[in-house]
Scaffold this active site. Sequence first.
Site, PDB file in Angstrom:
ATOM      1  CG  ASP A 168      -1.684  -1.262   1.361  1.00 26.33           C
ATOM      2  OD1 ASP A 168      -1.598  -1.900   2.411  1.00 26.33           O
ATOM      3  OD2 ASP A 168      -2.351  -1.625   0.392  1.00 26.33           O
ATOM      4  CG  ASP A 172       0.648  11.022   2.079  1.00 28.37           C
ATOM      5  OD1 ASP A 172       0.709  12.084   1.457  1.00 28.37           O
ATOM      6  OD2 ASP A 172      -0.420  10.571   2.539  1.00 28.37           O
TER       7      ASP A 172
END
Length: 214
Positions: A131, A134
């Site tokens: 995945d 951030d």
Amino acid sequence: LHSSSTTCDIDEEQGYDLDLFCIPKHYAADLEKVYIPHGLILDRTERLAREIMKEMGGHHIVALCVLKGGYKFFADLLDYIKALNRNSDRSIPMTVDFIRLKSYCNDQSTGEIKVIGGDDLSTLTGKVRIDIIDTGKTMKTLLELLKQYNPKMVKVASLLVKRTPRSVGYRPDFVGFEVPDKFVVGYALDYNEYFRDLNHICVISETGKEKYKA
């Protein structure tokens, strides 16, 4: 990488003068500095691809991209993995999927993670996933969502991890760079949808925040 114990008040890194790089003229007054040049991002991403290949070889990967901020990192990372698949003795079978999450308004997290796109994740059951995310809060929410589908394992690759006291303490499996607690834009990271068309990762200026405020 730098120690996460550095306090926010003194956690400053110089970055690079804007004049050293090709910056779109429409953003020239909206940025303080270039923090991570595009070439350095690509070089680090290539190294991450090698690390992922070494750890994940033999598994079928479903690479899940978190839109919109993850799309550049995702595309470049997959290009490097595909190059390794072509040019080495070891290769990884890989399929791709996308999900869209939203958690920011202006430069502040709303604290609420909205899933506003993406395909039916039930098709990913039992596969290995990488995945691209951030933020720590987004990751925790996404992991809870993915648990419902009983994956064999979940591995997380994040280009950036912020050194911030607001961190929820989650550490991705693969990290590109640690950065100070500044709002950064560029390389698909946005401020109210602006700056995604900037190649370098830059620190936005107060002028830029005001100009593009929602």
